[in-house]
Design a protein around this motif. Structure first.
Motif, PDB file in Angstrom:
ATOM      1  N   GLU A 150       6.732 -17.522 -79.652  1.00  0.00           N
ATOM      2  CA  GLU A 150       7.663 -18.366 -79.335  1.00  0.00           C
ATOM      3  C   GLU A 150       8.664 -18.539 -80.241  1.00  0.00           C
ATOM      4  N   GLU A 151       8.186 -18.666 -81.723  1.00  0.00           N
ATOM      5  CA  GLU A 151       9.126 -18.795 -83.016  1.00  0.00           C
ATOM      6  C   GLU A 151      10.183 -17.637 -82.787  1.00  0.00           C
ATOM      7  N   SER A 152      10.002 -16.433 -82.427  1.00  0.00           N
ATOM      8  CA  SER A 152      10.861 -15.266 -82.362  1.00  0.00           C
ATOM      9  C   SER A 152      12.140 -15.772 -81.461  1.00  0.00           C
ATOM     10  N   PHE A 153      11.621 -16.479 -80.418  1.00  0.00           N
ATOM     11  CA  PHE A 153      12.699 -16.734 -79.437  1.00  0.00           C
ATOM     12  C   PHE A 153      13.501 -17.924 -79.773  1.00  0.00           C
ATOM     13  N   THR A 154      12.810 -18.913 -80.524  1.00  0.00           N
ATOM     14  CA  THR A 154      13.354 -20.253 -81.129  1.00  0.00           C
ATOM     15  C   THR A 154      14.495 -19.614 -82.018  1.00  0.00           C
ATOM     16  N   SER A 155      14.268 -18.455 -82.798  1.00  0.00           N
ATOM     17  CA  SER A 155      15.091 -18.038 -83.801  1.00  0.00           C
ATOM     18  C   SER A 155      16.413 -17.390 -83.174  1.00  0.00           C
ATOM     19  N   LEU A 156      16.037 -16.539 -81.961  1.00  0.00           N
ATOM     20  CA  LEU A 156      16.987 -15.906 -81.385  1.00  0.00           C
ATOM     21  C   LEU A 156      18.088 -16.770 -80.466  1.00  0.00           C
ATOM     22  N   ALA A 157      17.424 -17.937 -80.067  1.00  0.00           N
ATOM     23  CA  ALA A 157      18.137 -18.863 -79.146  1.00  0.00           C
ATOM     24  C   ALA A 157      19.142 -19.789 -80.273  1.00  0.00           C
ATOM     25  N   GLU A 158      18.483 -19.910 -81.374  1.00  0.00           N
ATOM     26  CA  GLU A 158      19.317 -20.664 -82.369  1.00  0.00           C
ATOM     27  C   GLU A 158      20.731 -19.730 -82.985  1.00  0.00           C
ATOM     28  N   ASN A 159      20.564 -18.609 -83.130  1.00  0.00           N
ATOM     29  CA  ASN A 159      21.428 -17.686 -83.267  1.00  0.00           C
ATOM     30  C   ASN A 159      22.506 -17.359 -82.342  1.00  0.00           C
ATOM     31  N   PHE A 160      21.898 -17.462 -80.875  1.00  0.00           N
ATOM     32  CA  PHE A 160      22.867 -17.095 -79.849  1.00  0.00           C
ATOM     33  C   PHE A 160      23.536 -18.333 -79.562  1.00  0.00           C
ATOM     34  N   GLY A 161      23.118 -19.315 -79.990  1.00  0.00           N
ATOM     35  CA  GLY A 161      23.561 -21.004 -79.693  1.00  0.00           C
ATOM     36  C   GLY A 161      23.223 -21.117 -78.262  1.00  0.00           C
ATOM     37  N   TYR A 162      21.782 -20.539 -77.681  1.00  0.00           N
ATOM     38  CA  TYR A 162      21.278 -20.994 -76.497  1.00  0.00           C
ATOM     39  C   TYR A 162      20.104 -21.931 -76.694  1.00  0.00           C
TER      40      TYR A 162
END
Ligand SMILES: [Zn+2]
Length: 346
Positions: free
Chosen positions: A238-250
């Motif tokens: 879940e943290e992988s996606f939290t990090s990705l979302a943050e960087n994509f502004g999603y």
């Protein structure tokens, strides 16, 4: 977007998702086919593990597809491909057959079907694309495999494109309101560029619905409890996606599996010695199912061959779930993660 290329000389040691340094978690882990071995790196910052060497093996995929009826984890896909044709609502049937489709269905159910325009990336045998269309949702499936697309067209009709997603994105005039990727992302070499392409295909305010094995369910002492590399190159949390979302502004939202767990039983977490692999080879050097030495493993392999093993596993997990107490956070999780990443409207 907050992404820049990582320095080349450090790229195998830097987490491409969050740019933190990683640790070598395990050296020479068994690969998918004997005798291949892979190193497993782990990013403690975003709880992401990945395999090194980090590249897709096309030949291995051809071997897997030619033996898909032999390999338990692939055999069920062929079952769904036929079964959906007999169902009144194939989407509901898939949702009750497997957690990843249940997750997708939760997202579909809260939208007005008539307004959705869906792209199913990695449509494989095509049954999810078919089920979505049957449910009244305009859906296109895209897959890189000519064989899979030809089979899908023949069974379900003209819903499919055979193309590489990078090339398709360059010529597609369309933007989609929903992009579904079921068990795709863990196979791709470069997750960030893959999501950047998905971003160009996604309309503002639209969502990516991604399913993948969930590392967050398991204790940190489990090294790699998903298909061995190079079939899966990543084990994401879940943290992988939290990090990705943050960087994509999603915005990121995780589908809550509590209801599914109550109905069908929670995912079994293996008893294990810390930092000892829980997964072994799947295929031997000839491409037959790999059998670990010992009587117990010979019995297991026989049960797999006569198609009883999957059924027993499901039953065992259902029973275990009834007697095991899990904390509330864990009871919302499964071995499968379903995340909804929503693009800002701007
Ligand atoms: Zn990371």
């Amino acid at each position: 977007m907050n992404y820049q290329a990582a320095p080349a000389e450090k790229s195998s040691k830097v987490c491409s998702l969050c740019h933190s340094s990683t640790i070598l978690k395990y050296q020479a882990h068994p690969g998918y086919q004997q005798p291949t071995e892979y190193d497993i790196y782990h990013c403690e910052h975003c709880n992401t593990s990945f395999a090194d060497p980090h590249c897709v093996d096309e030949q291995l995929y051809n071997m897997i597809y030619s033996r898909s009826l032999l390999i338990p984890s692939y055999r069920r896909y062929a079952t769904y491909a036929q079964a959906v044709l007999q169902q009144r609502d194939p989407l509901v049937y898939l949702a009750h057959s497997e957690d990843m489709y249940w997750g997708v269905y939760q997202v579909i159910a809260r939208n007005d079907s008539s307004t959705l325009n869906v792209l199913d990336i990695g449509s494989g045998l095509g049954y999810l694309t078919y089920a979505l269309n049957h449910h009244g949702i305009k859906t296109r499936g895209i897959d890189i495999s000519e064989e899979a697309v030809a089979k899908s067209q023949q069974l379900y009709g003209d819903y499919f494109i055979c193309d590489n997603i990078y090339e398709y994105a360059q010529k597609s005039p369309e933007q989609y309101s929903l992009i579904v990727m079921c068990e795709v992302i863990e196979h791709v070499e470069d997750i960030v560029s893959f999501l950047q392409v998905a971003d160009t295909l996604l309309a503002p305010g639209g969502s990516l619905v991604i399913t993948t094995p969930n590392k967050s369910l398991y204790p940190a002492s489990i090294i790699w409890h998903t298909a061995p590399p190079p079939v899966h190159l990543w084990w994401l949390s879940e943290e992988s996606f939290t990090s990705l979302a943050e960087n994509f502004g999603y915005a990121a939202e995780f589908i809550d599996y509590a209801v599914f767990n109550t109905a069908y039983g929670a995912t079994n977490i293996p008893n294990h010695k810390p930092n000892v692999p829980t997964r072994s080879y799947v295929l031997d050097p000839h491409g037959d199912l790999y059998v670990q030495p010992g009587f117990k493993h010979r019995i297991k392999s026989w049960l797999k061959e006569v198609h009883i093993y999957d059924m027993l596993q499901k039953y065992k997990n259902g029973l275990l779930a009834r007697f095991r107490s899990t904390n509330q956070q864990q009871s919302r999780r499964r071995g499968t993660l379903c995340v909804v990443l929503t693009k800002p409207i701007k």
